[in-house]
Design a protein around this motif. Structure first.
Motif, mmCIF file in Angstrom:
data_model
loop_
_atom_site.group_PDB
_atom_site.id
_atom_site.type_symbol
_atom_site.label_atom_id
_atom_site.label_comp_id
_atom_site.label_asym_id
_atom_site.label_seq_id
_atom_site.Cartn_x
_atom_site.Cartn_y
_atom_site.Cartn_z
ATOM 1 N N GLU B 121 -77.660 23.662 30.663
ATOM 2 C CA GLU B 121 -78.275 22.531 31.765
ATOM 3 C C GLU B 121 -77.728 23.124 33.022
ATOM 4 O O GLU B 121 -78.711 22.213 33.802
ATOM 5 C CB GLU B 121 -76.953 20.794 31.487
ATOM 6 N N GLU B 122 -76.895 23.493 33.210
ATOM 7 C CA GLU B 122 -76.953 23.845 34.902
ATOM 8 C C GLU B 122 -77.514 25.002 35.379
ATOM 9 O O GLU B 122 -78.247 24.790 35.887
ATOM 10 C CB GLU B 122 -75.073 24.137 35.203
ATOM 11 N N GLU B 123 -77.730 25.744 34.686
ATOM 12 C CA GLU B 123 -78.937 27.237 34.365
ATOM 13 C C GLU B 123 -80.638 26.098 35.100
ATOM 14 O O GLU B 123 -81.805 26.463 35.793
ATOM 15 C CB GLU B 123 -79.408 27.168 33.476
ATOM 16 N N VAL B 124 -81.146 25.075 34.352
ATOM 17 C CA VAL B 124 -82.144 24.597 34.097
ATOM 18 C C VAL B 124 -82.076 23.943 35.242
ATOM 19 O O VAL B 124 -83.560 23.766 35.732
ATOM 20 C CB VAL B 124 -82.248 23.268 32.369
ATOM 21 N N ARG B 125 -80.833 22.987 35.400
ATOM 22 C CA ARG B 125 -81.120 22.077 36.602
ATOM 23 C C ARG B 125 -81.450 23.006 38.022
ATOM 24 O O ARG B 125 -82.180 22.773 39.496
ATOM 25 C CB ARG B 125 -79.617 21.652 37.370
ATOM 26 N N VAL B 126 -80.863 24.857 38.223
ATOM 27 C CA VAL B 126 -81.337 25.593 39.283
ATOM 28 C C VAL B 126 -82.677 25.921 39.377
ATOM 29 O O VAL B 126 -82.502 26.021 40.437
ATOM 30 C CB VAL B 126 -79.868 26.100 39.120
ATOM 31 N N LEU B 127 -82.825 26.714 38.237
ATOM 32 C CA LEU B 127 -84.337 26.128 37.987
ATOM 33 C C LEU B 127 -85.233 25.405 38.031
ATOM 34 O O LEU B 127 -86.691 25.666 39.026
ATOM 35 C CB LEU B 127 -84.366 26.734 36.082
#
Lengths: 133, 432
Positions: B121-127
């Motif tokens: 989820e965090e990676e998607v948010r950063v993306l």
């Protein structure tokens, strides 16, 4: 280093895919992860293509020897059909040849490497292929 | 007293102070290590975030070729040639560039290129535009299966954009070993301030505490000596009073009683007066017995002459009136010299008095017996008991005075007691 690399050979398909080559290419590979192919271009020049493993990458070296200095050649290296590198080189004394060297990624499975050079003046074409892996 | 050497050593104020200080040192060392580790981790994460953003913006993003989104092998080769040497210089253990659908479009580990995993989820948010994130890598994840590190990795991900304008997730991994180095550096910086300061404080204050303790102990010893001297003076005074009464008033009263009895027996004395004289004489003899008992209480006239057994039996005589069953057993009294006998009597007197006044005991045993170490007096009761370490009770000072007296006379006094478990006072006196 993958063991299968030691068994790497130039693919027969590489030979069949050189319609402009006047003579068949010769393949050789040593005991290490290295494959070398040589052949004749559509004119009087000769080509040589080497692929070897190097620190997780493949080192590709293409060479054209026309015995004439100052010839301008456009060259390309294709990796699995995609253009990996391209440029222009001029043959240099004393042998009237040029060479290019590029590193490409060592992908899973067989890496299909094509080196192609075309003499700007005469349209003479050199093409070498190595299937590595 | 009742406790052994080690217990006394551990109860010494200086030892307790140093032990408390040592515990505090250990606690502060642990806290410092923890805080240093946390500060080092935060600092390392912060630095890793900055390094990654710099790497992404100044090295990777400008080198991203067209068609990388499609995992074009030529584009991968060109990016690899452009950034690989720089990544090696930046101490990056691994690099991955992700597409939104979880496909790795580039990695310095070429086997990963083209593989697809699920993004967190965090990676998607950063993306999608959130700030750069950093976290310790979960090496159990499928995309990390090729990692061979033993010390763990710190992964940092930030967003980059392709020439076509598509977002990609750039992820850089750093060895966690750097955290240990940084933690050690922080610890080295904090240690002199915290541990060194406390250690210096301990070193500076321990001698002061030792000095104060020595002064207190000296004052206590002086007070004991005063008590012993006061006790000795009191003993001498009692002896003088007893002797004066015995030699003076008692003799006079005895003579008077004898004279009255003799006068009553004379023939020319009227019968009415004879009866009155005999009454006076009986009253005088009764008073004389009371006075002699009082003299024994004040000071036994001559222990050697009257015998220690009789004196001890006289001593416990009041026990019956208080409902205490007292038992006296004496053997080996002949092994005592005069000083030893006096010491035994003095200790027995103080112990029996204390027991009858404070112990609320049902039984009281006074035993004198020969032992290999000498003659041993044991006064034991099954009463309330007390804490021998308590310094507030008056009996404590009396017992300490007796202990000093015993030591001065070559003996040894031990008190064994605890609340609810009775009291045993044991005196060892050298045999003559």
């Amino acid at each position: 280093m993958k063991l299968r690399r030691t068994l790497a050979v130039a693919a027969v398909g590489g030979l069949l895919a050189v319609p402009v080559a006047a003579a068949p290419a010769n393949a050789s590979h040593g005991s290490d992860d290295r494959v070398t192919r040589t052949g004749s271009c559509s004119g009087s020049a000769d080509w040589k293509l080497k692929v070897k493993s190097d620190d997780g990458r493949l080192e590709v070296e293409g060479e054209v020897d026309s015995n004439k200095n100052g010839q301008v050649w456009r060259w390309r290296i294709r990796h699995n059909g995609a253009l990996s590198a391209k440029g222009t080189k001029t043959t240099q004394p004393p042998s009237g040849s040029f060479s290019v060297e590029r590193k490409i990624v060592d992908l899973a499975g067989t890496d299909h490497v094509v080196f192609r050079a075309r003499h700007v003046g005469s349209g003479q074409v050199c093409r070498g292929v190595i299937n590595f892996g | 007293m009742a406790k052994g050497g080690p217990v006394r050593f551990l109860r010494h104020p200086v030892v307790q102070y140093v032990a408390a200080g040592a515990l505090m040192l250990v606690a502060i060392a642990a806290a410092t290590a923890w805080l240093s580790g946390r500060a080092a981790t935060n600092q390392a994460r912060s630095e890793a975030r900055r390094s990654t953003e710099l790497l992404a913006q100044s090295v990777v993003e400008p080198a991203v070729p067209r068609k990388l989104m499609r995992v074009d092998v030529g584009a991968v080769d060109r990016l690899d040639r452009a950034i690989r040497d720089t990544l090696a210089l930046a101490d990056v253990a691994r690099v991955k560039i992700w597409r939104r659908d979880g496909t790795i479009v580039y990695s310095d580990q070429s086997e990963l290129i083209g593989q697809r995993f699920s993004l967190g989820e965090e990676e998607v948010r950063v993306l999608e535009g959130a700030p750069t994130e950093a976290e310790v890598s979960d090496l159990g994840k499928p995309e990390n299966q090729l990692e061979r590190t033993s010390g763990g990795l710190l992964e940092v991900y930030t967003r980059i954009t392709t020439p076509e304008g598509d977002p990609l997730l750039f992820e850089a991994y750093y060895p966690l070993d750097r955290l240990d180095v940084r933690r050690s550096a922080y610890l080295r910086a904090f240690r002199p301030i915290t541990l060194g300061g406390l250690l210096l404080f301990l070193v500076a204050t321990t001698p002061l505490l030792a000095l104060l303790t020595r002064r207190l102990e000296a004052a206590a010893a002086e007070r004991e000596q005063l008590l012993v001297r006061a006790s000795g003076a009191s003993e001498a005074e009692r002896r003088r009073i007893a002797r004066d009464l015995h030699d003076g008033v008692v003799q006079d009263l005895a003579a008077t009683a004898f004279g009255l009895s003799a006068a009553a027996r004379e023939k020319d004395v009227p019968p009415q007066l004879t009866e009155r004289l005999q009454g006076f004489s009986a009253s005088l003899r009764s008073s004389l017995r009371g006075l002699r008992s009082l003299l024994v209480e004040i000071h036994p006239p001559d222990l050697q002459a009257t015998g220690l057994v009789a004196a001890l039996e006289d001593l416990v005589a009041p026990a019956e009136a208080r409902g205490v069953e007292a038992t006296v057993s004496v053997t080996g009294a002949e092994l005592l010299d005069e000083r030893g006998t006096a010491l035994v009597w003095r200790v027995a007197q103080e112990s029996v008095r204390n027991s009858l006044r404070h112990a609320s005991a049902e039984h009281l045993w006074v035993t004198l017996s020969p032992q290999p170490a000498g003659v041993v007096l044991e006064v034991r009761d099954d009463g309330d008991g007390f804490d021998p370490d308590a310094t507030t009770s008056p009996e404590h000072f009396g017992l300490r005075g007796l202990a000093s007296l015993a030591t001065d006379n070559g003996g040894r006094l031990d008190v064994e007691s605890r609340p609810g478990a009775g009291t045993t006072i044991r005196l060892e006196v050298p045999a003559r």
